[in-house]
Design a protein around this motif. Structure first.
Motif, PDB file in Angstrom:
ATOM      1  N   VAL A  79       0.825  -1.098   0.163  1.00  0.00           N
ATOM      2  CA  VAL A  79       0.074   0.060  -0.126  1.00  0.00           C
ATOM      3  C   VAL A  79       0.919   1.134  -0.117  1.00  0.00           C
ATOM      4  O   VAL A  79       0.700   2.360  -0.643  1.00  0.00           O
ATOM      5  CB  VAL A  79      -0.872  -0.002   1.398  1.00  0.00           C
ATOM      6  N   ALA A  80       1.940   1.395   0.826  1.00  0.00           N
ATOM      7  CA  ALA A  80       2.624   2.320   0.890  1.00  0.00           C
ATOM      8  C   ALA A  80       3.734   2.607  -0.343  1.00  0.00           C
ATOM      9  O   ALA A  80       3.682   3.746  -0.763  1.00  0.00           O
ATOM     10  CB  ALA A  80       3.833   2.217   1.969  1.00  0.00           C
ATOM     11  N   ALA A  81       3.870   1.641  -1.107  1.00  0.00           N
ATOM     12  CA  ALA A  81       4.784   1.574  -2.268  1.00  0.00           C
ATOM     13  C   ALA A  81       3.854   2.328  -3.400  1.00  0.00           C
ATOM     14  O   ALA A  81       4.312   3.089  -3.867  1.00  0.00           O
ATOM     15  CB  ALA A  81       5.168   0.239  -2.648  1.00  0.00           C
ATOM     16  N   THR A  82       2.758   1.854  -3.517  1.00  0.00           N
ATOM     17  CA  THR A  82       1.755   2.275  -4.479  1.00  0.00           C
ATOM     18  C   THR A  82       1.408   3.960  -4.326  1.00  0.00           C
ATOM     19  O   THR A  82       1.908   4.817  -5.295  1.00  0.00           O
ATOM     20  CB  THR A  82       0.506   1.687  -4.716  1.00  0.00           C
ATOM     21  N   ALA A  83       1.448   4.281  -3.169  1.00  0.00           N
ATOM     22  CA  ALA A  83       1.154   5.665  -2.784  1.00  0.00           C
ATOM     23  C   ALA A  83       2.273   6.446  -2.952  1.00  0.00           C
ATOM     24  O   ALA A  83       2.521   7.561  -3.525  1.00  0.00           O
ATOM     25  CB  ALA A  83       0.543   5.981  -1.367  1.00  0.00           C
ATOM     26  N   GLY A  84       3.423   5.907  -2.381  1.00  0.00           N
ATOM     27  CA  GLY A  84       4.860   6.425  -2.873  1.00  0.00           C
ATOM     28  C   GLY A  84       5.047   6.837  -3.963  1.00  0.00           C
ATOM     29  O   GLY A  84       5.691   8.154  -4.335  1.00  0.00           O
ATOM     30  N   SER A 143      -1.926   0.826   9.739  1.00  0.00           N
ATOM     31  CA  SER A 143      -2.266   2.196   9.790  1.00  0.00           C
ATOM     32  C   SER A 143      -1.037   3.060  10.683  1.00  0.00           C
ATOM     33  O   SER A 143      -0.634   4.038  10.423  1.00  0.00           O
ATOM     34  CB  SER A 143      -3.359   2.588  10.769  1.00  0.00           C
ATOM     35  N   VAL A 144      -0.226   2.197  11.362  1.00  0.00           N
ATOM     36  CA  VAL A 144       0.972   2.691  12.230  1.00  0.00           C
ATOM     37  C   VAL A 144       2.062   2.959  11.515  1.00  0.00           C
ATOM     38  O   VAL A 144       2.780   3.820  11.110  1.00  0.00           O
ATOM     39  CB  VAL A 144       1.251   1.896  13.332  1.00  0.00           C
ATOM     40  N   SER A 145       2.280   1.916  10.451  1.00  0.00           N
ATOM     41  CA  SER A 145       3.736   1.946   9.689  1.00  0.00           C
ATOM     42  C   SER A 145       3.310   2.530   8.344  1.00  0.00           C
ATOM     43  O   SER A 145       4.451   2.979   7.637  1.00  0.00           O
ATOM     44  CB  SER A 145       4.180   0.634   9.442  1.00  0.00           C
ATOM     45  N   VAL A 146       2.320   2.584   7.685  1.00  0.00           N
ATOM     46  CA  VAL A 146       2.151   2.894   6.090  1.00  0.00           C
ATOM     47  C   VAL A 146       2.476   4.384   6.090  1.00  0.00           C
ATOM     48  O   VAL A 146       3.199   4.585   5.254  1.00  0.00           O
ATOM     49  CB  VAL A 146       0.756   2.637   5.792  1.00  0.00           C
ATOM     50  N   PRO A 147       2.218   5.330   7.027  1.00  0.00           N
ATOM     51  CA  PRO A 147       2.352   6.762   6.653  1.00  0.00           C
ATOM     52  C   PRO A 147       4.021   6.855   6.480  1.00  0.00           C
ATOM     53  O   PRO A 147       4.798   7.561   5.479  1.00  0.00           O
ATOM     54  CB  PRO A 147       2.052   7.668   7.741  1.00  0.00           C
ATOM     55  N   PHE A 148       4.795   6.278   7.549  1.00  0.00           N
ATOM     56  CA  PHE A 148       6.117   6.385   7.647  1.00  0.00           C
ATOM     57  C   PHE A 148       6.714   5.614   6.432  1.00  0.00           C
ATOM     58  O   PHE A 148       7.663   6.419   5.653  1.00  0.00           O
ATOM     59  CB  PHE A 148       6.797   5.697   8.891  1.00  0.00           C
TER      60      PHE A 148
END
Lengths: 325, 290
Positions: free
Chosen positions: B101-106, B161-166
Motif C-alpha cells: 500500500v505504501a509503495a503504490t502511494a509513494g 495504519s501505524v507503519s504505512v505513513p512512515f
C-alpha cells in the motif's frame, strides 16, 4: 510523467463540471494508486481521530458507553459536557497535567539530545577508513535489531535491585545496592538510559548516510584554505548534515514523546507513578480501573496538539535557516 | 552500500592527511570498542542468563550451572509457540500489506502531480505524530463493532495504519532518486503506469523496500499497547503480550523470560541483518528528500 503536465492554452474557460471531468481524466491514475492509502488512513486514523475528538467532549467511560452483552444491546448513555474535560486537565484539577508535561518534555529533550550527540559522534568515527569498520557498524546497530519490549525487559532484569547485574557489580566494588527502578529520580534516569541505548543506532545510521552524501570536495577545499578540523566540522560537516538532522530530530522528538513501551514496561505498570509520561498516563486512564475513555481522549488530543505545534515550529525554524544561509 | 562509497582507503592515493598517529588510532578503536560493548552487553547478558537454568538469574555473576531447561520449558510447557506463530502471522501480514500500500502511494506521490498531492505528504507526516493514546480507544470500539477484536486481521490493519505513513514517506524519497527516464522508457515500450511501477521501479527500489519492510516488521513484532488490549484470549496473544505473563505482579520467572527473549530476538535479528545492507541507502534517500 506525462500526468504532471497540465493542458495549457485551452482558450475557453471551462465550467466547473468539465474542469472536474478533465481533472479526473488526467489524474485518475494517480488517485487510483493513492486510494488504498487514503482508505486505510481515513478508516483507521481519520475516523478514530474524529471519534476521539468527539469523546473528549463527552463524559464517556466504561459504565455508560454502549455495548452488547449476549443478545442484549445496552444503549450508550454518555452525554456531551462541552469543554469540561479540557478545563479539568488544563487547570490542573486532575491528573497533575503540568508536572507530567514537564517530565515528558525533559524526557524527550534529554533522550533526543543524547541520541543525536552520541549518534553523531559514532557516525563521525565510523565515517573514516578504519579496520573492522563493518564489524563495528554491525555491533553498534545491534540494539536496533532487538525488539524494544525484549530489550526493556532485559534492562529491567539488569536493574533488579536484589538480583540485578548492576548491583552485583556494585557489590563487588563494595558499594551498597541501588534501587534503580524504585526511587523516582533513578527511575527516570534508568528509563532515559534504556531509551538512549535503544535509539542511538537509528540516529547513527541516518547521520552516517548524511555524512556520506556530503561531497568530498568541500572538505578538501576547506582543508586547502587552512581550516582546522574543528572549523571543517563546524562549517562543512554540520551544515551538510542539516537536511538529515532536521528530519531525524523531528522524527526523534515525535517518537520519543510518544514512546510507550519503555516507560510502560520498565516502570509504569504499577500504581500511579511520577515517572509516567503523558502517553502512558492516557493509556492507563483508558484501560485501568473504571475506564475513563473521555479523559484519555482529552489527553490524546492535547498530546497531538503539542506535537503539531512543535512540528510547525520546527519546520519554520528549518526554513528560516535555509533562507539565511 | 559501503563498498561503492568513495570512502574506502583504496579509493585515493595515500596522503599524509589520511594517516593517523598511533595514539589517535588507539583512541578511535578504544572508543568504538567500548561503544560496541555497551551495545552488545545487554544482549549477551540475556543469552547468558537464559542458559543458566530456572533460578540462575538470581546469581548473575557466577558462571556455573549451564543448561537448557529454560528453553525446553517454554517450548514444551507454555503457549510460547502459539504466540510465536501469532506474531509471525500478524507481523508478516502487516509488512506485506503495509509495504504494498505504501509503495503504490509513494510512487504516485513521487512521479505524478495531482490535486491533493501536497496535503497527502503532509498527512503522512502528521499521522506520525498521532499518539496511540488518541487512536486506541476509538479503534478498540470500531474493531469491537466489526467483531475484529481478538482477531489477526484486526491487529494487522491496525499495525498498517501505524507503519504505512512512515513507509510511504520514505519510499517517496527513495523513488525520487530513481531517474524518471526509466519510467519514460517503460511507457514508450507500452507499459501502463502501474506496469511501469510494478515491473521496472519496484525491482530497482529493492533497498528502499527492504528498509520499509524491515521497519514495518519490527514495528509490528515489537508492538505492545494495541496487542495488549486487542488480543484478549491467550490463544491469540502475540509475543509482546505473552512475554509480560512471565514477569507479572505475582511471579517473576526471569529465567523463562530471558529464554523467550532470545527466541523472540532471533527472527527480528535475522530480518534485520537481511535488511541492514540497505539501511543507510534507504534511510538517507527517504530522510533527506522527504
Amino acid at each position: 510523467m506525462t500526468t504532471a503536465v497540465s493542458e495549457t492554452g485551452s482558450p475557453p474557460p471551462p465550467g466547473p463540471l468539465t474542469r472536474a471531468k478533465r481533472s479526473f481524466d488526467t489524474h485518475w491514475y494517480a488517485w487510483a494508486m493513492v486510494l488504498p492509502v487514503v482508505v486505510v488512513l481515513a478508516v483507521l486514523v481519520g475516523y478514530p481521530l474524529g471519534r476521539g475528538v468527539y469523546l473528549s467532549f463527552t463524559d464517556a467511560n466504561e459504565a455508560n458507553v454502549g455495548r452488547t452483552i449476549g443478545v442484549n444491546h445496552i444503549a450508550a448513555t454518555y452525554k456531551s459536557v462541552g469543554l469540561d474535560n479540557y478545563w479539568k486537565v488544563l487547570s490542573g484539577q486532575e491528573g497533575h497535567f503540568y508536572s507530567r508535561l514537564g517530565w515528558t518534555v525533559v524526557w524527550t529533550t534529554s533522550c533526543v539530545l543524547l541520541h543525536y550527540t552520541i549518534g553523531l559522534g559514532l557516525a563521525l568515527l565510523l565515517n573514516r577508513p578504519l579496520r573492522f569498520r563493518a564489524l563495528y557498524r554491525v555491533l553498534l546497530i545491534l540494539p536496533w535489531a532487538v525488539p524494544a519490549f525484549v530489550a526493556t525487559f532485559s534492562w529491567r532484569l539488569m536493574f533488579n535491585e536484589k538480583y540485578g547485574v548492576f548491583n552485583a557489580f556494585l557489590n563487588t566494588l563494595g558499594i551498597d545496592p541501588v534501587d534503580w527502578l524504585g526511587d523516582s529520580t533513578l527511575q527516570k534516569v534508568s528509563a532515559v538510559a534504556v531509551n538512549v541505548w535503544l535509539g542511538v543506532p537509528f540516529m547513527m545510521v541516518a547521520i552516517l548516510g548524511g555524512l556520506q552524501s556530503i561531497p568530498k570536495e568541500l572538505h578538501e577545499a576547506a582543508e586547502m584554505d587552512g581550516a582546522t578540523p574543528w572549523q571543517r566540522f563546524r562549517h562543512v560537516t554540520l551544515p551538510g548534515l542539516r537536511p538529515v538532522s532536521g528530519t531525524v530530530i523531528l522524527l526523534g522528538v515525535i517518537w520519543t514523546f510518544n514512546m510507550f513501551q519503555v516507560i510502560y514496561l520498565l516502570i509504569g505498570q504499577g500504581a500511579s507513578s511520577e515517572s509516567e509520561i503523558l502517553v502512558t498516563y492516557a493509556y492507563r486512564l483508558a484501560f485501568q480501573g473504571v475506564r475513563d475513555y473521555a479523559g484519555s481522549a482529552t489527553y490524546g488530543i492535547l498530546i497531538l496538539s503539542l506535537l503539531l505545534v512543535f512540528a510547525v515550529f520546527h519546520r519554520r525554524t528549518l526554513a528560516r535557516q535555509e533562507a539565511t544561509r | 552500500m559501503s563498498d561503492k562509497s568513495p570512502l574506502g582507503a583504496t579509493a585515493r592515493p595515500p596522503k599524509a592527511r589520511g594517516e593517523r598517529s598511533r595514539g589517535a588510532s588507539v583512541a578511535l578503536h578504544t572508543t568504538l570498542a567500548v561503544a560496541s560493548l555497551i551495545a552488545l552487553f545487554p544482549v549477551l547478558f540475556v543469552v547468558f542468563v537464559s542458559l543458566r537454568g530456572r533460578d540462575g538469574w538470581q546469581e548473575p555473576t557466577r558462571f556455573v550451572g549451564f543448561d537448557l531447561s529454560n528453553y525446553t520449558h517454554i517450548l514444551g510447557e507454555t503457549k510460547f509457540l502459539t504466540w510465536f506463530g501469532n506474531s509471525v502471522i500478524v507481523s508478516l501480514g502487516a509488512t506485506l500489506l503495509g509495504v504494498f500500500v505504501a509503495a503504490t502511494a509513494g510512487y504516485a506521490v513521487s512521479r505524478m502531480r495531482f490535486p491533493g498531492h501536497r496535503s497527502l505528504m503532509w498527512t503522512f507526516l502528521v499521522v506520525q505524530m498521532f499518539p496511540m493514546a488518541v487512536l486506541i480507544v476509538p479503534l478498540y470500539n470500531i474493531l469491537g463493532e466489526l467483531e475484529l477484536l481478538d482477531s489477526y486481521l484486526g491487529l494487522i490493519v491496525t499495525y498498517c495504519s501505524v507503519s504505512v505513513p512512515f513507509c510511504a514517506w520514505m519510499l517517496k524519497g527513495y523513488f525520487d532518486t530513481i531517474p524518471a527516464e526509466i519510467d519514460e522508457a517503460g511507457r514508450v515500450d507500452g507499459l501502463s503506469p502501474f506496469g511501469t511501477f510494478w515491473r521496472l521501479i519496484l525491482p530497482l527500489a529493492r533497498p528502499g523496500l527492504a528498509v520499509t519492510g524491515f521497519y514495518s516488521f519490527i514495528t509490528a513484532w515489537g508492538e505492545v499497547a494495541f496487542a495488549t488490549q486487542f488480543m484478549s484470549s491467550e490463544e491469540h496473544y502475540t509475543l509482546a503480550v505473552g512475554l509480560q505473563t512471565f514477569v507479572g505482579q505475582q511471579k517473576a520467572e526471569w529465567g523463562l523470560m530471558t529464554a523467550a527473549a532470545v527466541l523472540i530476538a532471533v527472527p527480528a535479528g535475522a530480518v534485520f541483518f537481511l535488511a541492514q545492507r540497505h539501511l543507510v541507502a534507504g534511510l538517507t534517500a527517504g530522510g533527506t528528500k522527504g
